[in-house]
Design a protein around this motif. Structure first.
Motif, PDB file in Angstrom:
ATOM      1  N   ARG A 157      20.525  37.169  47.063  1.00  0.00           N
ATOM      2  CA  ARG A 157      19.815  35.914  46.849  1.00  0.00           C
ATOM      3  C   ARG A 157      20.732  34.719  47.076  1.00  0.00           C
ATOM      4  N   HIS A 158      22.013  34.885  46.749  1.00  0.00           N
ATOM      5  CA  HIS A 158      22.952  33.766  46.796  1.00  0.00           C
ATOM      6  C   HIS A 158      23.989  33.873  47.905  1.00  0.00           C
ATOM      7  N   TYR A 159      24.274  35.087  48.380  1.00  0.00           N
ATOM      8  CA  TYR A 159      25.312  35.280  49.389  1.00  0.00           C
ATOM      9  C   TYR A 159      24.812  36.227  50.473  1.00  0.00           C
ATOM     10  N   ARG A 160      25.276  35.964  51.699  1.00  0.00           N
ATOM     11  CA  ARG A 160      24.921  36.821  52.826  1.00  0.00           C
ATOM     12  C   ARG A 160      26.164  37.030  53.675  1.00  0.00           C
ATOM     13  N   LEU A 161      26.523  38.272  53.888  1.00  0.00           N
ATOM     14  CA  LEU A 161      27.648  38.623  54.741  1.00  0.00           C
ATOM     15  C   LEU A 161      27.128  39.513  55.863  1.00  0.00           C
ATOM     16  N   VAL A 162      27.522  39.224  57.093  1.00  0.00           N
ATOM     17  CA  VAL A 162      27.048  39.972  58.252  1.00  0.00           C
ATOM     18  C   VAL A 162      28.241  40.552  59.012  1.00  0.00           C
ATOM     19  N   ASP A 163      28.302  41.861  59.064  1.00  0.00           N
ATOM     20  CA  ASP A 163      29.322  42.568  59.843  1.00  0.00           C
ATOM     21  C   ASP A 163      30.728  42.058  59.574  1.00  0.00           C
ATOM     22  N   SER A 164      31.063  41.913  58.294  1.00  0.00           N
ATOM     23  CA  SER A 164      32.422  41.503  57.943  1.00  0.00           C
ATOM     24  C   SER A 164      33.406  42.613  58.290  1.00  0.00           C
ATOM     25  N   PRO A 165      34.549  42.269  58.885  1.00  0.00           N
ATOM     26  CA  PRO A 165      35.569  43.305  59.119  1.00  0.00           C
ATOM     27  C   PRO A 165      36.170  43.838  57.829  1.00  0.00           C
ATOM     28  N   ALA A 166      35.891  43.159  56.717  1.00  0.00           N
ATOM     29  CA  ALA A 166      36.344  43.626  55.399  1.00  0.00           C
ATOM     30  C   ALA A 166      37.858  43.802  55.352  1.00  0.00           C
ATOM     31  N   LEU A 167      38.547  42.823  55.873  1.00  0.00           N
ATOM     32  CA  LEU A 167      40.008  42.815  55.878  1.00  0.00           C
ATOM     33  C   LEU A 167      40.498  41.542  55.203  1.00  0.00           C
ATOM     34  N   PRO A 168      41.721  41.569  54.664  1.00  0.00           N
ATOM     35  CA  PRO A 168      42.666  42.688  54.617  1.00  0.00           C
ATOM     36  C   PRO A 168      42.337  43.655  53.478  1.00  0.00           C
ATOM     37  N   LYS A 169      42.924  44.820  53.537  1.00  0.00           N
ATOM     38  CA  LYS A 169      42.784  45.771  52.451  1.00  0.00           C
ATOM     39  C   LYS A 169      43.883  45.542  51.415  1.00  0.00           C
ATOM     40  N   PRO A 170      43.558  45.676  50.134  1.00  0.00           N
ATOM     41  CA  PRO A 170      44.596  45.582  49.107  1.00  0.00           C
ATOM     42  C   PRO A 170      45.549  46.763  49.179  1.00  0.00           C
ATOM     43  N   ALA A 171      46.709  46.621  48.559  1.00  0.00           N
ATOM     44  CA  ALA A 171      47.674  47.725  48.525  1.00  0.00           C
ATOM     45  C   ALA A 171      47.154  48.885  47.688  1.00  0.00           C
ATOM     46  N   GLN A 172      46.469  48.564  46.588  1.00  0.00           N
ATOM     47  CA  GLN A 172      45.921  49.611  45.718  1.00  0.00           C
ATOM     48  C   GLN A 172      44.646  50.165  46.351  1.00  0.00           C
ATOM     49  N   GLN A 173      44.536  51.461  46.343  1.00  0.00           N
ATOM     50  CA  GLN A 173      43.353  52.102  46.895  1.00  0.00           C
ATOM     51  C   GLN A 173      42.658  52.939  45.832  1.00  0.00           C
ATOM     52  N   PRO A 174      41.308  52.877  45.775  1.00  0.00           N
ATOM     53  CA  PRO A 174      40.454  52.173  46.731  1.00  0.00           C
ATOM     54  C   PRO A 174      40.422  50.654  46.540  1.00  0.00           C
ATOM     55  N   ARG A 175      40.915  50.161  45.388  1.00  0.00           N
ATOM     56  CA  ARG A 175      40.905  48.720  45.149  1.00  0.00           C
ATOM     57  C   ARG A 175      41.689  48.409  43.889  1.00  0.00           C
ATOM     58  N   PRO A 176      42.060  47.145  43.689  1.00  0.00           N
ATOM     59  CA  PRO A 176      42.663  46.742  42.420  1.00  0.00           C
ATOM     60  C   PRO A 176      41.663  46.891  41.268  1.00  0.00           C
ATOM     61  N   PRO A 177      42.157  47.091  40.050  1.00  0.00           N
ATOM     62  CA  PRO A 177      41.262  47.171  38.896  1.00  0.00           C
ATOM     63  C   PRO A 177      40.502  45.857  38.688  1.00  0.00           C
ATOM     64  N   VAL A 178      39.260  45.986  38.251  1.00  0.00           N
ATOM     65  CA  VAL A 178      38.411  44.839  37.933  1.00  0.00           C
ATOM     66  C   VAL A 178      38.212  44.788  36.420  1.00  0.00           C
ATOM     67  N   ILE A 179      38.418  43.597  35.853  1.00  0.00           N
ATOM     68  CA  ILE A 179      38.257  43.381  34.409  1.00  0.00           C
ATOM     69  C   ILE A 179      37.071  42.451  34.186  1.00  0.00           C
ATOM     70  N   ILE A 180      36.192  42.833  33.286  1.00  0.00           N
ATOM     71  CA  ILE A 180      35.096  41.966  32.856  1.00  0.00           C
ATOM     72  C   ILE A 180      35.261  41.741  31.361  1.00  0.00           C
ATOM     73  N   GLY A 181      35.140  40.480  30.943  1.00  0.00           N
ATOM     74  CA  GLY A 181      35.361  40.144  29.541  1.00  0.00           C
ATOM     75  C   GLY A 181      34.190  39.399  28.937  1.00  0.00           C
ATOM     76  N   GLY A 182      34.279  39.214  27.625  1.00  0.00           N
ATOM     77  CA  GLY A 182      33.240  38.492  26.898  1.00  0.00           C
ATOM     78  C   GLY A 182      32.523  39.406  25.937  1.00  0.00           C
ATOM     79  N   ALA A 183      31.786  38.800  25.025  1.00  0.00           N
ATOM     80  CA  ALA A 183      31.102  39.577  23.989  1.00  0.00           C
ATOM     81  C   ALA A 183      29.592  39.437  24.080  1.00  0.00           C
ATOM     82  N   GLY A 184      29.088  39.091  25.262  1.00  0.00           N
ATOM     83  CA  GLY A 184      27.646  38.976  25.451  1.00  0.00           C
ATOM     84  C   GLY A 184      26.931  40.273  25.139  1.00  0.00           C
TER      85      GLY A 184
END
Length: 312
Positions: A157-184
């Motif tokens: 609804r808010h973003y559209r990406l078309v055929d992104s080369p998806a580069l660069p890749k991070p050093a960590q594979q498959p990806r760096p850790p993602v943190i989500i916070g809050g007490a909702g």
């Protein structure tokens, strides 16, 4: 009690140059802490002048990536309103490469309206910010996890990406850790269960933190995810003194009352901190982010490193 990692967490918008952050990050590494994290804000929230002014979180972390060797580096948390998800994925992947794979991305909705109006950043409703955050999480993780040589497309609804080369890749594979916070109570647990490697509860007391952990555990189970795959953590203001006089001096330096800190933060003698950290460990916290507000007091970090860290 075993396995609690202590991380140093800074609030540079309250007044800190890059050189100040570098000193703290190097002390963090020297004293044996696990990580150096920083907030992502553009105006002061608590302090007096905010001088010398804000620093960009990911530019700062890029510098620190080249000047440290061991500690993890990350944000609690980057505001989704500040950056488009594609360029954010590029920036974080760059810093991950620069650090040799030591980066973690905390990502949230953004909440402080004043910094948006101060710097011309759109600030939609909370519902829209959550909608955008979900798309951002899908895009950032999707770009990182796309195999090299393949493309990534996304229609939201808010973003559209078309055929992104998806580069660069991070050093960590498959990806760096993602943190989500809050007490909702609703959307935060759902997003954490679906996208996060770590769930963080900032600045809540023990019982509230435990309840928030339980909501995320329930969301994991509801979504068919093992709770064992989620890291649970808490962030607390830290104020430690060998005795009451030293504790009062440090509390005064950050404009806080000792009794209030003891009730609402991680404060007291080293033995008191060890006890409080132990209670967070009992409800499932594996990491504690120690919010250090006086960035000139490196003796504070050394005290915690010498008398608290070995006992947790």
């Amino acid at each position: 009690m075993e396995g609690m990692l202590l991380r140093i967490f800074t609030e540079p918008q309250e007044g800190a140059s890059y050189d100040t952050l570098l000193r703290v990050a190097k002390a963090t590494e020297e004293y044996g802490f696990d990580a150096f994290f920083r907030s992502d804000h553009y105006v002061k929230i608590m302090g007096d002048s905010g001088l010398p002014g804000p620093s960009d979180a990911w530019i700062t972390l890029a510098g620190l990536a080249r000047e440290t060797r061991r500690i993890r580096l990350g944000t609690l948390v980057t505001a989704g309103t500040f950056r488009l998800p594609g360029p954010l994925a590029i920036s974080v992947a760059n810093v991950d490469q620069m650090s040799g794979g030591r980066v973690e991305l905390g990502l949230g909705t953004g909440w402080y309206e004043e910094e948006h109006t101060a710097y011309g950043i759109p600030f939609p409703s909370l519902a829209e910010r959550f909608d955008r955050l979900e798309e951002q999480l899908r895009i950032v993780t999707g770009l990182w996890e796309t195999p090299t040589g393949k493309t990534f497309s996304f229609e939201g609804r808010h973003y559209r990406l078309v055929d992104s080369p998806a580069l660069p890749k991070p050093a960590q594979q498959p990806r760096p850790p993602v943190i989500i916070g809050g007490a909702g109570a609703k959307r935060t647990p759902q997003l954490a269960a679906h996208y996060a490697d770590e769930y963080n509860v900032p600045f809540h007391q023990l019982e509230e933190t435990g309840s928030a952990f339980e909501r995320v555990r329930a969301a994991c189970e509801q979504g068919g995810r093992s709770c064992q795959s989620m890291i649970f953590s808490a962030a607390q203001v830290v104020c430690c003194g060998r005795d009451e006089a030293e504790l009062a001096r440090r509390a005064g330096a950050i404009g806080r009352d000792v009794d209030d800190l003891r009730q609402h933060a991680l404060a007291g003698t080293p033995a008191e901190l060890v006890d409080t950290i132990g209670r967070f460990r009992e409800i499932g916290a594996e990491r504690m982010y120690l919010q250090v507000l006086d960035l000139d007091d490196l003796d504070h970090l050394e005290l915690i490193a010498n008398e608290v860290l070995p006992q947790v």
